[in-house]
Enzyme design. Structure first.
Site, PDB file in Angstrom:
ATOM      1  N   ASN A   1       0.852  -1.202   0.000  1.00  0.00           N
ATOM      2  CA  ASN A   1       0.000   0.000   0.000  1.00  0.00           C
ATOM      3  C   ASN A   1       0.882   1.244   0.000  1.00  0.00           C
ATOM      4  O   ASN A   1       1.935   1.285   0.644  1.00  0.00           O
ATOM      5  CB  ASN A   1      -0.984  -0.005   1.172  1.00  0.00           C
ATOM      6  CG  ASN A   1      -0.344  -0.133   2.535  1.00  0.00           C
ATOM      7  OD1 ASN A   1       0.711  -0.739   2.707  1.00  0.00           O
ATOM      8  ND2 ASN A   1      -0.983   0.440   3.539  1.00  0.00           N
TER       9      ASN A   1
ATOM     10  N   GLU B   1       0.367   5.206   0.640  1.00  0.00           N
ATOM     11  CA  GLU B   1      -0.579   6.225   1.100  1.00  0.00           C
ATOM     12  C   GLU B   1      -0.178   7.608   0.581  1.00  0.00           C
ATOM     13  O   GLU B   1       0.908   7.794   0.008  1.00  0.00           O
ATOM     14  CB  GLU B   1      -0.666   6.190   2.626  1.00  0.00           C
ATOM     15  CG  GLU B   1      -1.194   4.832   3.089  1.00  0.00           C
ATOM     16  CD  GLU B   1      -1.473   4.733   4.583  1.00  0.00           C
ATOM     17  OE1 GLU B   1      -1.017   5.605   5.349  1.00  0.00           O
ATOM     18  OE2 GLU B   1      -2.151   3.760   4.966  1.00  0.00           O
TER      19      GLU B   1
ATOM     20  N   CYS C   1      -4.126   0.688  -2.516  1.00  0.00           N
ATOM     21  CA  CYS C   1      -3.949  -0.535  -1.718  1.00  0.00           C
ATOM     22  C   CYS C   1      -2.867  -1.425  -2.321  1.00  0.00           C
ATOM     23  O   CYS C   1      -2.564  -1.359  -3.518  1.00  0.00           O
ATOM     24  CB  CYS C   1      -5.242  -1.334  -1.690  1.00  0.00           C
ATOM     25  SG  CYS C   1      -6.605  -0.530  -0.859  1.00  0.00           S
TER      26      CYS C   1
ATOM     27  N   GLU D   1      -3.029  -4.544  -3.044  1.00  0.00           N
ATOM     28  CA  GLU D   1      -3.513  -5.440  -4.105  1.00  0.00           C
ATOM     29  C   GLU D   1      -3.429  -4.760  -5.468  1.00  0.00           C
ATOM     30  O   GLU D   1      -2.996  -5.355  -6.458  1.00  0.00           O
ATOM     31  CB  GLU D   1      -4.987  -5.834  -3.850  1.00  0.00           C
ATOM     32  CG  GLU D   1      -5.210  -6.645  -2.596  1.00  0.00           C
ATOM     33  CD  GLU D   1      -5.505  -5.789  -1.378  1.00  0.00           C
ATOM     34  OE1 GLU D   1      -4.851  -4.746  -1.188  1.00  0.00           O
ATOM     35  OE2 GLU D   1      -6.392  -6.179  -0.601  1.00  0.00           O
TER      36      GLU D   1
ATOM     37  N   CYS E   1     -10.407  -4.612  -0.271  1.00  0.00           N
ATOM     38  CA  CYS E   1     -11.504  -3.633  -0.240  1.00  0.00           C
ATOM     39  C   CYS E   1     -12.321  -3.742  -1.527  1.00  0.00           C
ATOM     40  O   CYS E   1     -11.936  -4.436  -2.469  1.00  0.00           O
ATOM     41  CB  CYS E   1     -10.950  -2.224  -0.065  1.00  0.00           C
ATOM     42  SG  CYS E   1     -10.246  -1.522  -1.580  1.00  0.00           S
TER      43      CYS E   1
ATOM     44  N   CYS F   1     -10.528  -2.890  -4.789  1.00  0.00           N
ATOM     45  CA  CYS F   1      -9.578  -3.937  -5.184  1.00  0.00           C
ATOM     46  C   CYS F   1     -10.304  -5.154  -5.726  1.00  0.00           C
ATOM     47  O   CYS F   1      -9.855  -5.780  -6.687  1.00  0.00           O
ATOM     48  CB  CYS F   1      -8.679  -4.313  -4.017  1.00  0.00           C
ATOM     49  SG  CYS F   1      -7.512  -3.002  -3.602  1.00  0.00           S
TER      50      CYS F   1
HETATM   51  N1  THU Z   1      -5.333  -1.383   2.437  1.00  0.00           N
HETATM   52  C1  THU Z   1      -4.754  -2.265   1.568  1.00  0.00           C
HETATM   53  O1  THU Z   1      -3.591  -2.088   1.175  1.00  0.00           O
HETATM   54  N2  THU Z   1      -5.494  -3.323   1.161  1.00  0.00           N
HETATM   55  C2  THU Z   1      -6.765  -3.585   1.562  1.00  0.00           C
HETATM   56  O2  THU Z   1      -7.376  -4.515   1.076  1.00  0.00           O
HETATM   57  C3  THU Z   1      -7.394  -2.761   2.577  1.00  0.00           C
HETATM   58  C4  THU Z   1      -6.684  -1.505   2.912  1.00  0.00           C
HETATM   59  C5  THU Z   1      -4.539  -0.246   2.911  1.00  0.00           C
HETATM   60  C6  THU Z   1      -5.021   1.093   2.432  1.00  0.00           C
HETATM   61  C7  THU Z   1      -4.496   2.002   3.539  1.00  0.00           C
HETATM   62  O3  THU Z   1      -3.158   2.319   3.245  1.00  0.00           O
HETATM   63  C8  THU Z   1      -4.516   1.122   4.784  1.00  0.00           C
HETATM   64  O4  THU Z   1      -4.568  -0.207   4.321  1.00  0.00           O
HETATM   65  C9  THU Z   1      -5.689   1.394   5.716  1.00  0.00           C
HETATM   66  O5  THU Z   1      -6.882   1.348   5.062  1.00  0.00           O
END
Ligand code: THU
Length: 140
Positions: free
Chosen positions: A47, A49, A58, A60, A91, A94
């Site tokens: 991920n 940010e 994310c 994925e 999520c 994704c």
């Molecule tokens: N996140 C992912 O990388 N994958 C997911 O399936 C759910 C959320 C990340 C996004 C953000 O950086 C952190 O987790 C919190 O939501």
């Protein structure tokens, strides 16, 4: 198992290797994903940010976009790794992106850093009744 068959432990290893590179200063959650293509290539992502929050991507999708960049057209397994006690499923965004490149039967493994693989599910279970490329080819 064929060369391109699902290899969850390879995906776990690949995700573990990159998770430290997660850029997650806002949530503090380091997430990694790894996928395997129908050609047997393993591609991982983390991920990333953003201060705008909405610009966050994310793990994925990072992995999928990296794989597409390398020429991947189809994936046949995906694993998500966090250090959370409970499994972290992909999520909604994704799930939709996975559906673009995978069949409903595609296995999805949810893992954590302590116990390894916690759950095996499928894309079809995570995203039933999906809208995908098929629909866009089915104009009457
Ligand atoms: N996140 C992912 O990388 N994958 C997911 O399936 C759910 C959320 C990340 C996004 C953000 O950086 C952190 O987790 C919190 O939501």
């Amino acid at each position: 198992m064929t060369a391109s068959g699902p290899r969850p432990l390879d995906l776990l290893r690949a995700a573990k290797r990159v998770r430290k590179n997660s850029y997650s200063p806002y949530s503090g959650y380091k997430v990694a994903a790894a996928l395997i293509t129908d050609q047997g290539q393993v591609v991982a992502g983390v991920n990333v940010e953003n201060a705008s929050y909405g610009g966050t991507i994310c793990a994925e999708r990072t992995a999928i976009f990296a794989a597409v960049t390398e020429g991947m057209k189809h994936l046949c397994g995906l694993l998500v790794l966090t250090d959370a006690k409970d499994p972290w499923p992909p999520c909604g965004f994704c799930r939709q992106v996975i559906a673009e490149f995978a069949d409903p039967s595609c296995p999805v493994w949810l893992a954590n850093t302590k116990k390894g693989i916690l759950i095996e599910t499928t894309l079809g279970e995570l995203l039933p009744g999906q809208f995908g490329p098929k629909q866009l080819k089915s104009r009457s």
